[in-house]
Design a protein around this motif. Structure first.
Motif, mmCIF file in Angstrom:
data_model
loop_
_atom_site.group_PDB
_atom_site.id
_atom_site.type_symbol
_atom_site.label_atom_id
_atom_site.label_comp_id
_atom_site.label_asym_id
_atom_site.label_seq_id
_atom_site.Cartn_x
_atom_site.Cartn_y
_atom_site.Cartn_z
ATOM 1 N N ARG A 222 0.856 -1.195 0.000
ATOM 2 C CA ARG A 222 0.000 0.000 0.000
ATOM 3 C C ARG A 222 0.887 1.238 0.000
ATOM 4 O O ARG A 222 1.928 1.266 0.672
ATOM 5 N N ILE A 223 0.460 2.260 -0.747
ATOM 6 C CA ILE A 223 1.189 3.522 -0.811
ATOM 7 C C ILE A 223 0.287 4.655 -0.328
ATOM 8 O O ILE A 223 -0.753 4.942 -0.935
ATOM 9 N N TYR A 224 0.692 5.251 0.793
ATOM 10 C CA TYR A 224 0.060 6.488 1.285
ATOM 11 C C TYR A 224 0.743 7.611 0.514
ATOM 12 O O TYR A 224 1.838 8.051 0.868
ATOM 13 N N ASN A 225 0.105 8.069 -0.538
ATOM 14 C CA ASN A 225 0.783 8.948 -1.498
ATOM 15 C C ASN A 225 0.772 10.400 -1.065
ATOM 16 O O ASN A 225 -0.282 10.988 -0.826
ATOM 17 N N ARG A 226 1.981 10.996 -0.985
ATOM 18 C CA ARG A 226 2.112 12.422 -0.677
ATOM 19 C C ARG A 226 2.880 13.157 -1.775
ATOM 20 O O ARG A 226 3.246 14.323 -1.600
ATOM 21 N N VAL A 227 3.137 12.478 -2.902
ATOM 22 C CA VAL A 227 3.829 13.125 -4.019
ATOM 23 C C VAL A 227 2.853 14.003 -4.783
ATOM 24 O O VAL A 227 1.779 13.558 -5.186
ATOM 25 N N ILE A 228 3.233 15.253 -4.986
ATOM 26 C CA ILE A 228 2.426 16.196 -5.768
ATOM 27 C C ILE A 228 3.089 16.354 -7.128
ATOM 28 O O ILE A 228 4.272 16.680 -7.219
ATOM 29 N N PHE A 229 2.320 16.112 -8.190
ATOM 30 C CA PHE A 229 2.890 16.156 -9.532
ATOM 31 C C PHE A 229 3.512 17.505 -9.859
ATOM 32 O O PHE A 229 4.515 17.589 -10.565
ATOM 33 N N ASP A 230 2.913 18.572 -9.355
ATOM 34 C CA ASP A 230 3.435 19.902 -9.632
ATOM 35 C C ASP A 230 4.877 20.021 -9.152
ATOM 36 O O ASP A 230 5.717 20.640 -9.811
ATOM 37 N N ASP A 247 2.409 1.193 -14.225
ATOM 38 C CA ASP A 247 1.310 0.304 -13.867
ATOM 39 C C ASP A 247 1.871 -0.802 -12.971
ATOM 40 O O ASP A 247 2.599 -1.682 -13.438
ATOM 41 N N VAL A 248 1.572 -0.745 -11.676
ATOM 42 C CA VAL A 248 2.176 -1.661 -10.706
ATOM 43 C C VAL A 248 1.114 -2.238 -9.773
ATOM 44 O O VAL A 248 -0.007 -1.728 -9.686
ATOM 45 N N ASP A 249 1.497 -3.299 -9.073
ATOM 46 C CA ASP A 249 0.575 -3.990 -8.171
ATOM 47 C C ASP A 249 0.672 -3.409 -6.766
ATOM 48 O O ASP A 249 1.368 -3.948 -5.890
ATOM 49 N N VAL A 250 0.003 -2.297 -6.554
ATOM 50 C CA VAL A 250 -0.086 -1.702 -5.221
ATOM 51 C C VAL A 250 -1.504 -1.170 -5.033
ATOM 52 O O VAL A 250 -2.237 -0.950 -6.003
ATOM 53 N N THR A 251 -1.867 -0.960 -3.781
ATOM 54 C CA THR A 251 -3.103 -0.257 -3.455
ATOM 55 C C THR A 251 -2.736 1.165 -3.086
ATOM 56 O O THR A 251 -1.904 1.390 -2.191
ATOM 57 N N TRP A 252 -3.330 2.117 -3.794
ATOM 58 C CA TRP A 252 -3.050 3.531 -3.515
ATOM 59 C C TRP A 252 -3.981 4.041 -2.414
ATOM 60 O O TRP A 252 -5.183 3.799 -2.436
ATOM 61 N N VAL A 253 -3.405 4.789 -1.485
ATOM 62 C CA VAL A 253 -4.193 5.445 -0.436
ATOM 63 C C VAL A 253 -3.746 6.900 -0.376
ATOM 64 O O VAL A 253 -2.806 7.242 0.330
ATOM 65 N N GLY A 254 -4.367 7.825 -1.134
ATOM 66 C CA GLY A 254 -5.331 7.580 -2.154
ATOM 67 C C GLY A 254 -4.692 7.646 -3.555
ATOM 68 O O GLY A 254 -3.556 8.092 -3.731
ATOM 69 N N HIS A 255 -5.470 7.256 -4.513
ATOM 70 C CA HIS A 255 -4.974 7.199 -5.886
ATOM 71 C C HIS A 255 -4.610 8.606 -6.380
ATOM 72 O O HIS A 255 -5.372 9.565 -6.195
ATOM 73 N N PRO A 256 -3.428 8.744 -7.031
ATOM 74 C CA PRO A 256 -2.965 10.085 -7.430
ATOM 75 C C PRO A 256 -3.908 10.847 -8.362
ATOM 76 O O PRO A 256 -3.886 12.079 -8.371
ATOM 77 N N ASN A 257 -4.735 10.145 -9.140
ATOM 78 C CA ASN A 257 -5.615 10.859 -10.074
ATOM 79 C C ASN A 257 -6.626 11.743 -9.360
ATOM 80 O O ASN A 257 -7.104 12.732 -9.932
ATOM 81 N N TRP A 258 -6.949 11.417 -8.104
ATOM 82 C CA TRP A 258 -7.918 12.243 -7.370
ATOM 83 C C TRP A 258 -7.348 13.614 -7.010
ATOM 84 O O TRP A 258 -8.107 14.549 -6.746
ATOM 85 N N PHE A 259 -6.034 13.737 -7.001
ATOM 86 C CA PHE A 259 -5.428 15.051 -6.776
ATOM 87 C C PHE A 259 -5.912 16.046 -7.830
ATOM 88 O O PHE A 259 -6.111 17.240 -7.556
ATOM 89 N N PHE A 260 -6.108 15.555 -9.060
ATOM 90 C CA PHE A 260 -6.567 16.417 -10.145
ATOM 91 C C PHE A 260 -8.090 16.503 -10.199
ATOM 92 O O PHE A 260 -8.651 17.572 -10.429
ATOM 93 N N ARG A 261 -8.758 15.370 -9.999
ATOM 94 C CA ARG A 261 -10.227 15.366 -10.135
ATOM 95 C C ARG A 261 -10.890 16.267 -9.096
ATOM 96 O O ARG A 261 -11.862 16.966 -9.400
ATOM 97 N N VAL A 262 -10.417 16.207 -7.862
ATOM 98 C CA VAL A 262 -10.952 17.069 -6.797
ATOM 99 C C VAL A 262 -9.910 18.147 -6.551
ATOM 100 O O VAL A 262 -8.943 17.958 -5.827
ATOM 101 N N SER A 263 -10.128 19.283 -7.175
ATOM 102 C CA SER A 263 -9.111 20.339 -7.176
ATOM 103 C C SER A 263 -9.779 21.633 -7.614
ATOM 104 O O SER A 263 -11.013 21.731 -7.660
ATOM 105 N N LYS A 264 -8.967 22.607 -7.966
ATOM 106 C CA LYS A 264 -9.537 23.845 -8.521
ATOM 107 C C LYS A 264 -10.404 23.541 -9.745
ATOM 108 O O LYS A 264 -11.346 24.274 -10.032
ATOM 109 N N TYR A 265 -10.063 22.466 -10.456
ATOM 110 C CA TYR A 265 -10.836 22.078 -11.642
ATOM 111 C C TYR A 265 -12.304 21.835 -11.293
ATOM 112 O O TYR A 265 -13.188 22.034 -12.124
ATOM 113 N N THR A 266 -12.560 21.419 -10.054
ATOM 114 C CA THR A 266 -13.914 21.069 -9.630
ATOM 115 C C THR A 266 -14.758 22.289 -9.281
ATOM 116 O O THR A 266 -15.993 22.226 -9.279
ATOM 117 N N LEU A 267 -14.113 23.407 -8.973
ATOM 118 C CA LEU A 267 -14.839 24.567 -8.433
ATOM 119 C C LEU A 267 -15.994 25.039 -9.311
ATOM 120 O O LEU A 267 -17.081 25.346 -8.790
#
Length: 396
Positions: A222-230, A247-267
């Motif tokens: 499991r990866i508790y992800n704190r890497v910010i793409f920026d 593409d690897v065999d891990v469980t993301w906590v949370g998945h990095p794509n949510w950094f973009f989906r729930v963001s200023k883009y959502t406002l």
């Protein structure tokens, strides 16, 4: 904001006691506090607490829409899309300015949001530090779903580890020992046994990931992800075997794509009494006539980078990549926290976790930032006191 508690706290406050508190933090974790902790917590009255909760619930309603992923596909840059099951946003953080409405009552106004973790360890530790040095009444709490810090940390342990051993779960960052938030990483290790591991130290064997510990190769589950793409983009030649987009065999906590989906883009997808109007710049056929009341924000940046408080129509016309920006109506922060020499502005961040077996996220605690500047943030508060990060204490 609760006058009785504020008066009691300020009456007991001295700069010497505050320095003793900072010295205590440094004694516990020498050289690890790399951001300014404000002189005071923020006391949140029940009425404002309930408005904050209601505002958060209205945002969650939008995130839960069946077409939310479809609406936010454009949020993820193609070269930064991470494979694997996204699931749901395990972390949600919503930032609200504390304002005053037309009737004179305090209310929150949404500033930004992220599907990304914040200081979940540090914010459970800091309230106890204030309690050790200053008078904090029992009728307020930093926790919104737990009776105390111990219960909160047990819930977070189950959430972060799942069914895995702590050594098979890592906190992933870029050069974690150099990050300003490294004290949170240290506390994450202390509370939950999760090591902070640099992206450059990850070993890869096919679809399996490993890190070295005590001379052993430890499998990462499991990866508790704190890497910010920026930030990652600032290191184009970063060494290492693993790329975040592999593409690897891990469980993301949370998945990095949510950094973009729930963001200023959502406002621009949101509306309601606690959400200022917001527009994708490229979708505007004409600009608001009162541009002085709007702020320009780049969609793909963090920590206030690139935000422009004062823009003109000519400025907007000159932007070639308008699809990468939005216009948000400014909010008027109300100075509400009484310091020894005047009132200070305040921002409240709500921190949620979303358990896999629960229908909705759980609001667990908060983070607060105080400011005397034009914006919340370090650059606007240099050489000032009663500013910086702190803890909101909510009326029970």
């Amino acid at each position: 904001m609760i006058p009785e508690y504020r008066h009691r706290y300020n009456a007991a406050f001295t700069t010497a006691k505050y320095q003793e508190m900072l010295a205590y933090i440094n004694q516990q974790f020498p050289g690890q506090l790399d951001f300014r902790v404000a002189e005071t917590p923020v006391f949140i009255p029940a009425d404002l607490r309930d408005k904050l909760i209601a505002a958060g619930e209205s945002i969650i309603d939008v995130i839960q829409q069946v077409n939310f992923k479809e609406l936010t596909e454009g949020a993820i840059p193609a070269h930064q899309r991470v494979p694997g099951e996204e699931g749901r946003p395990e972390f949600l953080t919503f930032d609200f300015a504390v304002c005053r409405n037309a009737t004179g009552n305090l209310e929150p106004q949404l500033i930004e949001m992220q599907g990304f973790p914040s200081l979940y360890a540090f914010q459970s530790w800091l309230p106890g530090i204030f309690e050790r040095h200053f008078p904090i009444p029992n009728s307020v709490s930093a926790f919104l779903n737990s009776p105390d810090a111990a219960d909160y940390r047990e819930e977070m342990r189950r959430f972060l580890l799942g069914d895995e051993s702590p050594e098979n779960v890592i906190l992933l960052e870029i050069f974690p020992e150099k990050q300003k938030t490294r004290l949170d990483f240290i506390l994450t290790k202390e509370f939950w046994g999760i090591d902070a591991v640099c992206l450059t130290k990850i070993r890869k064997n096919g679809r399996q990931l490993f890190y070295e510990k005590d001379g052993r190769q430890i499998s990462i589950k499991r990866i508790y992800n704190r890497v910010i793409f920026d930030e990652l983009e600032r290191y184009p030649d970063l060494p290492g075997e693993f790329r975040l987009t592999d593409d690897v065999d891990v469980t993301w906590v949370g998945h990095p794509n949510w950094f973009f989906r729930v963001s200023k883009y959502t406002l621009p997808l949101l509306s309601g009494p606690f959400v200022p109007p917001c527009f994708y710049l490229h979708e505007l056929n004409s600009y608001p006539t009162d541009l002085e009341n709007y702020v320009l924000k780049p969609l793909f940046s963090f920590a206030g980078a690139g935000v422009r408080l004062h823009v003109t129509a000519a400025d907007l016309d000159a932007i070639a990549d308008k699809e990468h920006y939005l216009l948000q109506r400014k909010v008027q922060y109300e100075p509400v926290v009484q310091s020894p020499d005047g009132l200070v502005k305040c921002e409240i961040r709500l921190l949620y976790i979303w358990h896999p077996d629960q229908a909705r996220p759980t609001l667990v605690c908060g983070l607060s930032r105080l400011s005397r500047g034009e914006m919340i943030g370090v650059d606007f508060n240099k050489n000032k006191d009663w500013v910086g990060g702190t803890t909101p204490l909510f009326e029970r």
